[in-house]
Scaffold this motif. Structure first.
Motif, PDB file in Angstrom:
ATOM      1  N   ASP A   1       0.796  -1.229   0.000  1.00  0.00           N
ATOM      2  CA  ASP A   1       0.000   0.000   0.000  1.00  0.00           C
ATOM      3  C   ASP A   1       0.826   1.275   0.000  1.00  0.00           C
ATOM      4  OD1 ASP A   1      -2.377  -1.527   0.066  1.00  0.00           O
ATOM      5  OD2 ASP A   1      -2.158  -1.793   2.228  1.00  0.00           O
ATOM      6  N   ARG A   2       2.144   1.143  -0.077  1.00  0.00           N
ATOM      7  CA  ARG A   2       2.999   2.324  -0.153  1.00  0.00           C
ATOM      8  C   ARG A   2       3.006   2.845  -1.586  1.00  0.00           C
ATOM      9  NH1 ARG A   2       9.073   1.915   2.128  1.00  0.00           N
ATOM     10  NH2 ARG A   2       7.916   1.918   4.103  1.00  0.00           N
ATOM     11  N   GLU A   3       3.058   4.172  -1.737  1.00  0.00           N
ATOM     12  CA  GLU A   3       3.090   4.730  -3.085  1.00  0.00           C
ATOM     13  C   GLU A   3       4.386   4.373  -3.806  1.00  0.00           C
ATOM     14  OE1 GLU A   3       0.309   8.672  -3.384  1.00  0.00           O
ATOM     15  OE2 GLU A   3       2.278   8.930  -2.456  1.00  0.00           O
ATOM     16  N   ALA A   4       4.244   3.902  -5.026  1.00  0.00           N
ATOM     17  CA  ALA A   4       5.407   3.566  -5.845  1.00  0.00           C
ATOM     18  C   ALA A   4       5.823   4.749  -6.700  1.00  0.00           C
ATOM     19  CB  ALA A   4       5.100   2.368  -6.737  1.00  0.00           C
ATOM     20  N   TYR A   5       4.839   5.401  -7.326  1.00  0.00           N
ATOM     21  CA  TYR A   5       5.164   6.562  -8.164  1.00  0.00           C
ATOM     22  C   TYR A   5       4.110   7.642  -8.018  1.00  0.00           C
ATOM     23  CZ  TYR A   5       1.802   4.786 -11.708  1.00  0.00           C
ATOM     24  OH  TYR A   5       0.675   4.356 -12.371  1.00  0.00           O
ATOM     25  N   VAL A   6       4.545   8.889  -8.286  1.00  0.00           N
ATOM     26  CA  VAL A   6       3.664  10.048  -8.363  1.00  0.00           C
ATOM     27  C   VAL A   6       4.116  10.864  -9.566  1.00  0.00           C
ATOM     28  CG1 VAL A   6       2.823  12.137  -7.248  1.00  0.00           C
ATOM     29  CG2 VAL A   6       3.379  10.122  -5.846  1.00  0.00           C
TER      30      VAL A   6
ATOM     31  N   GLY B   1      16.460   6.497 -10.088  1.00  0.00           N
ATOM     32  CA  GLY B   1      15.109   6.921  -9.756  1.00  0.00           C
ATOM     33  C   GLY B   1      14.120   5.793  -9.688  1.00  0.00           C
ATOM     34  N   SER B   2      13.570   5.380 -10.854  1.00  0.00           N
ATOM     35  CA  SER B   2      12.473   4.414 -10.845  1.00  0.00           C
ATOM     36  C   SER B   2      12.900   3.051 -10.301  1.00  0.00           C
ATOM     37  CB  SER B   2      11.882   4.259 -12.248  1.00  0.00           C
ATOM     38  OG  SER B   2      12.846   3.796 -13.167  1.00  0.00           O
ATOM     39  N   LEU B   3      14.083   2.559 -10.654  1.00  0.00           N
ATOM     40  CA  LEU B   3      14.530   1.267 -10.122  1.00  0.00           C
ATOM     41  C   LEU B   3      14.735   1.321  -8.609  1.00  0.00           C
ATOM     42  CD1 LEU B   3      17.085  -0.466 -12.522  1.00  0.00           C
ATOM     43  CD2 LEU B   3      14.897  -1.329 -11.727  1.00  0.00           C
ATOM     44  N   MET B   4      15.042   2.515  -8.098  1.00  0.00           N
ATOM     45  CA  MET B   4      15.244   2.662  -6.653  1.00  0.00           C
ATOM     46  C   MET B   4      13.978   2.306  -5.887  1.00  0.00           C
ATOM     47  SD  MET B   4      17.768   3.422  -4.714  1.00  0.00           S
ATOM     48  CE  MET B   4      18.843   4.431  -5.738  1.00  0.00           C
ATOM     49  N   SER B   5      12.825   2.545  -6.498  1.00  0.00           N
ATOM     50  CA  SER B   5      11.578   2.272  -5.786  1.00  0.00           C
ATOM     51  C   SER B   5      11.436   0.794  -5.458  1.00  0.00           C
ATOM     52  CB  SER B   5      10.376   2.755  -6.612  1.00  0.00           C
ATOM     53  OG  SER B   5      10.285   2.052  -7.831  1.00  0.00           O
ATOM     54  N   ILE B   6      11.856  -0.090  -6.369  1.00  0.00           N
ATOM     55  CA  ILE B   6      11.685  -1.514  -6.078  1.00  0.00           C
ATOM     56  C   ILE B   6      12.866  -2.099  -5.310  1.00  0.00           C
ATOM     57  CG2 ILE B   6      10.197  -1.805  -8.074  1.00  0.00           C
ATOM     58  CD1 ILE B   6      12.564  -3.422  -9.345  1.00  0.00           C
ATOM     59  N   THR B   7      14.036  -1.463  -5.372  1.00  0.00           N
ATOM     60  CA  THR B   7      15.158  -1.984  -4.593  1.00  0.00           C
ATOM     61  C   THR B   7      15.067  -1.560  -3.135  1.00  0.00           C
ATOM     62  OG1 THR B   7      16.545  -0.101  -5.198  1.00  0.00           O
ATOM     63  CG2 THR B   7      16.739  -2.065  -6.555  1.00  0.00           C
ATOM     64  N   CYS B   8      14.512  -0.374  -2.880  1.00  0.00           N
ATOM     65  CA  CYS B   8      14.526   0.167  -1.517  1.00  0.00           C
ATOM     66  C   CYS B   8      13.135   0.518  -0.986  1.00  0.00           C
ATOM     67  CB  CYS B   8      15.412   1.411  -1.458  1.00  0.00           C
ATOM     68  SG  CYS B   8      17.124   1.105  -1.937  1.00  0.00           S
ATOM     69  N   GLY B   9      12.095   0.316  -1.764  1.00  0.00           N
ATOM     70  CA  GLY B   9      10.757   0.630  -1.294  1.00  0.00           C
ATOM     71  C   GLY B   9      10.490   2.120  -1.181  1.00  0.00           C
ATOM     72  N   SER B  10      11.202   2.926  -1.953  1.00  0.00           N
ATOM     73  CA  SER B  10      11.009   4.371  -1.908  1.00  0.00           C
ATOM     74  C   SER B  10       9.913   4.784  -2.888  1.00  0.00           C
ATOM     75  CB  SER B  10      12.312   5.088  -2.258  1.00  0.00           C
ATOM     76  OG  SER B  10      12.779   4.670  -3.528  1.00  0.00           O
ATOM     77  N   THR B  11       9.428   6.016  -2.749  1.00  0.00           N
ATOM     78  CA  THR B  11       8.427   6.567  -3.658  1.00  0.00           C
ATOM     79  C   THR B  11       9.109   7.508  -4.640  1.00  0.00           C
ATOM     80  OG1 THR B  11       6.687   6.432  -1.976  1.00  0.00           O
ATOM     81  CG2 THR B  11       6.316   7.930  -3.826  1.00  0.00           C
ATOM     82  N   SER B  12       8.876   7.288  -5.935  1.00  0.00           N
ATOM     83  CA  SER B  12       9.466   8.131  -6.976  1.00  0.00           C
ATOM     84  C   SER B  12       8.476   9.224  -7.348  1.00  0.00           C
ATOM     85  CB  SER B  12       9.809   7.295  -8.207  1.00  0.00           C
ATOM     86  OG  SER B  12      10.796   6.327  -7.902  1.00  0.00           O
ATOM     87  N   VAL B  13       8.895  10.484  -7.181  1.00  0.00           N
ATOM     88  CA  VAL B  13       8.038  11.637  -7.476  1.00  0.00           C
ATOM     89  C   VAL B  13       8.610  12.357  -8.693  1.00  0.00           C
ATOM     90  CG1 VAL B  13       7.119  13.818  -6.615  1.00  0.00           C
ATOM     91  CG2 VAL B  13       7.411  11.876  -5.048  1.00  0.00           C
ATOM     92  N   TYR B  14       7.807  12.433  -9.764  1.00  0.00           N
ATOM     93  CA  TYR B  14       8.232  13.076 -10.998  1.00  0.00           C
ATOM     94  C   TYR B  14       7.478  14.406 -11.120  1.00  0.00           C
ATOM     95  CZ  TYR B  14       9.831   8.317 -11.809  1.00  0.00           C
ATOM     96  OH  TYR B  14      10.436   7.093 -11.671  1.00  0.00           O
ATOM     97  N   PRO B  15       8.164  15.534 -10.965  1.00  0.00           N
ATOM     98  CA  PRO B  15       7.482  16.830 -10.936  1.00  0.00           C
ATOM     99  C   PRO B  15       6.785  17.200 -12.242  1.00  0.00           C
ATOM    100  CG  PRO B  15       9.717  17.008 -10.082  1.00  0.00           C
ATOM    101  CD  PRO B  15       9.606  15.666 -10.726  1.00  0.00           C
ATOM    102  N   SER B  16       7.410  16.875 -13.371  1.00  0.00           N
ATOM    103  CA  SER B  16       6.884  17.295 -14.667  1.00  0.00           C
ATOM    104  C   SER B  16       7.481  16.407 -15.748  1.00  0.00           C
ATOM    105  CB  SER B  16       7.223  18.762 -14.933  1.00  0.00           C
ATOM    106  OG  SER B  16       8.604  19.009 -14.729  1.00  0.00           O
ATOM    107  N   ARG B  17       6.909  16.512 -16.938  1.00  0.00           N
ATOM    108  CA  ARG B  17       7.392  15.678 -18.046  1.00  0.00           C
ATOM    109  C   ARG B  17       8.807  16.075 -18.472  1.00  0.00           C
ATOM    110  NH1 ARG B  17       3.020  13.242 -22.094  1.00  0.00           N
ATOM    111  NH2 ARG B  17       1.634  12.347 -20.528  1.00  0.00           N
ATOM    112  N   ALA B  18       9.105  17.355 -18.407  1.00  0.00           N
ATOM    113  CA  ALA B  18      10.451  17.849 -18.668  1.00  0.00           C
ATOM    114  C   ALA B  18      10.861  18.746 -17.511  1.00  0.00           C
ATOM    115  CB  ALA B  18      10.487  18.627 -19.987  1.00  0.00           C
ATOM    116  N   PHE B  19      12.151  18.928 -17.325  1.00  0.00           N
ATOM    117  CA  PHE B  19      12.609  19.692 -16.164  1.00  0.00           C
ATOM    118  C   PHE B  19      12.044  21.104 -16.156  1.00  0.00           C
ATOM    119  CE2 PHE B  19      15.737  22.780 -14.484  1.00  0.00           C
ATOM    120  CZ  PHE B  19      15.570  22.475 -13.134  1.00  0.00           C
TER     121      PHE B  19
END
Length: 604
Positions: free
Chosen positions: A77-82, A308-326
């Motif tokens: 139930d932890r957020e994986a991505y935003v 970033g994204s792979l870190m979420s499954i290796t460490c259970g962190s939540t990946s937050v993507y602010p926008s499509r481009a920086f």
């Protein structure tokens, strides 16, 4: 031997082409090293530039798909991505369903283990789902730079023989569907999954990730429809595959920047990128404290995809993507709204965030750590990140696409002076050495080419054995093309690229050293130093300077600032004031473009 594309094997390799530019580096200093080493009595006193990264943690032996399933069991139930711009988020169990549905859809469309699937688009939900779904289905994800133009896109798809392509409808000013149709003119009139293109003969299947329901994307299938395509038989096949796929299988192709020719496809394995993410996370202690990582760097690049994204499954962190481009406003907003604890970026990105006109209005108190990487990190900028951005435990990472990518990193509790002047020590379970133009180890604190060996070195360049053999030798050492020094404690300083080295009248000049000094000038916001041709001296130093808003300066003022602080031959002959630098999508400065522009402007 495991095959990698046509004519590519993993096994014995031999150097057939060493960088000729390295041979230009101070032959005097190399002769001094050789004579110093000649005596056996003297040799006992020499400490050479070699080190090995130790770790108390074992390697992860599973595939990316297996690791995803394990993480779902721990944190369902932890957020994986935003994805902030698109207002999309998912928990790990929701991500798992999306991934399994897409992977089953790929199998239903006839894709088989080892087939290449291109992903062409900015940071969006579909990118992450495709990344994990290809891994689960045993397909090889091919990262297509979202800034590619038609010739570059066509080259990449043809080079690796992509059978399927998942793509956004557009990005900034680019219309991807029109661009692809320009190459595959048969696409608009073909049936989804049944494309026959003369110029892209391997491409059979195009998937559109688009919210534009009014437009006709003829010949393609929508991403959402593909999620519904796989049936019970495909899902059973997918489950059976999880015990057959191996962690050493190739799983990802990332193209290196083609600054001196066509891009090369670095082929990476489950084992390489998954463990690299894991050890980055270990340094940052992500597993020991729940982290929400703000990721404004692009997913198509190793920084965003592995760190970033792979870190979420290796460490259970939540990946937050602010926008499509920086976008610095989007990054600051995401940090505040999502309570991010970690922030990633290139130095240029951090500079833009720190200089945001409304910077002080944002609450960034949740931050404490992060990563600065991608290009040399200016000392003065790093100090501001630690203080103004509330990131006292920020680390610097260094690496290359071919090494999955990180090979060196500072620790969160390293002294500040080491975190602002070095890239840290070699990463866990990786070796590093610094050599001269003959391949001989150099003494500590002596500049030479830095090389790496370990689990994270790529399997090879796709279908390019000659270029693979030119950078990976028979012992498994990867030759980086970067100039570096190593001190007695193993701390590494990157002093520049071999190709960026300026040789002025026989004197070796490292642009990074001059850049770090000029950052101390109170009017200078950013600076890039390049070499330009000179009839008498071979090369001269040119400093391209971006001033803080509202500031003005003269070339004479900058040169006066350098006097008595820099050797006379390091003081830039040319000073050029600019409003911006030409950048890659990842925020790296295109120095080769700057050189050509400056040569033309100066008539050199």
């Amino acid at each position: 031997m495991a095959a990698i594309g046509k004519g590519m094997t993993v096994g014995s390799r031999w150097i057939i082409n060493k960088c000729s530019i390295l041979a230009r580096i101070s032959s005097v200093s190399f002769q001094r090293v050789r004579s110093f080493s000649a005596s056996s009595h003297d040799q006992e006193k020499i400490k050479f530039s070699y080190c090995q990264g130790l770790s108390s943690q074992r390697f992860l032996g599973e595939t990316i798909g297996q690791r995803l399933d394990q993480t779902v069991e721990k944190f369902p139930d932890r957020e994986a991505y935003v994805f902030c711009e698109d207002n999309q988020r998912a928990t790990f169990v929701e991500l798992q369903k999306e991934v399994n549905d897409l992977a089953a859809g790929f199998l239903a469309m006839g894709l088989k283990t080892g087939d290449r699937v291109g992903m062409w688009g900015p940071n969006m939900r579909e990118w992450v789902i495709t990344q994990f779904a290809t891994a689960k289905a045993g397909l090889i994800l091919v990262n297509i730079n979202p800034a590619y133009q038609i010739p570059e896109m066509e080259y990449a798809l043809r080079k690796v023989g992509c059978k399927a392509l998942v793509m956004a409808d557009r990005f900034k000013t680019q219309d991807y569907y029109n661009m692809l149709s320009h190459v595959a003119q048969e696409l608009p009139n073909s049936k989804p999954g049944d494309l026959y293109s003369e110029r892209l003969p391997d491409l059979k299947f195009v998937v559109m990730a688009s919210n534009d329901h009014e437009r006709d994307f003829g010949g393609t299938m929508s991403f959402e429809d593909l999620l519904k395509t796989g049936g019970s038989s495909e899902k059973q096949k997918l489950q059976d595959l999880q015990t057959k796929l191996q962690s050493d299988d190739p799983i990802n192709i990332q193209f290196t920047s083609g600054t001196t020719g066509n891009p090369k496809g670095a082929t990476l394995s489950h084992h390489g990128i998954l463990n690299n993410a894991y050890f980055i996370g270990e340094v940052l202690k992500y597993e020991h404290q729940y982290s929400r990582i703000c990721i404004p760097v692009p997913l198509y690049h190793c920084f965003g995809m592995v760190g970033g994204s792979l870190m979420s499954i290796t460490c259970g962190s939540t990946s937050v993507y602010p926008s499509r481009a920086f976008d610095p406003t989007a990054a600051l907003t995401a940090i505040q709204q999502e309570k991010c604890t970690s922030l990633y970026g290139t130095p240029t990105m951090f500079i833009d965030i720190l200089n945001h006109p409304a910077f002080k209005k944002f609450d960034i108190s949740s931050l404490y750590t992060g990563i600065m990487a991608g290009s040399p990190c200016p000392i003065e900028v790093m100090k501001q990140v630690i203080t103004k951005l509330h990131m006292p435990q920020v680390t610097i990472c260094y690496g290359l696409t071919e090494t999955s990518p990180v090979t060196a990193q500072t620790l969160m509790d390293d002294p500040v002076e080491m975190r602002v002047s070095t890239v840290g020590r070699v990463h866990p379970n990786t070796e590093a050495k610094i050599i001269d133009s003959n391949g001989h180890l150099l003494p500590i604190n002596t500049a030479g080419e830095i090389c790496f060996r370990g689990y994270n070195v790529m399997l090879g360049y796709w279908e390019d054995k000659a270029k693979t053999d030119a950078c990976i030798d028979a012992s498994g050492w990867f030759f980086s093309g970067d100039l570096a020094t190593m001190d007695e404690n193993g701390y590494i300083k990157i002093v520049g690229r071999i190709k960026d080295l300026i040789i002025r009248g026989g004197e070796n000049i490292y642009p990074t050293e001059i850049e770090q000094f000029l950052y101390k000038h109170p009017k200078i916001q950013d600076v890039q130093v390049i070499g330009v041709p000179d009839a008498r001296l071979g090369e001269e130093v040119c400093a391209c300077i971006k001033l803080h808003p509202g500031e003005s300066a003269t070339p004479e003022e900058i040169k006066e600032f350098c006097k008595s602080q820099l050797a006379h031959f390091k003081i830039p002959r040319y000073i050029k004031f600019v409003d911006e630098f030409p950048l890659t999508v990842t925020g790296k400065v295109k120095k080769f473009v700057m050189r050509e522009q400056t040569k033309a402007e100066l008539g050199l």
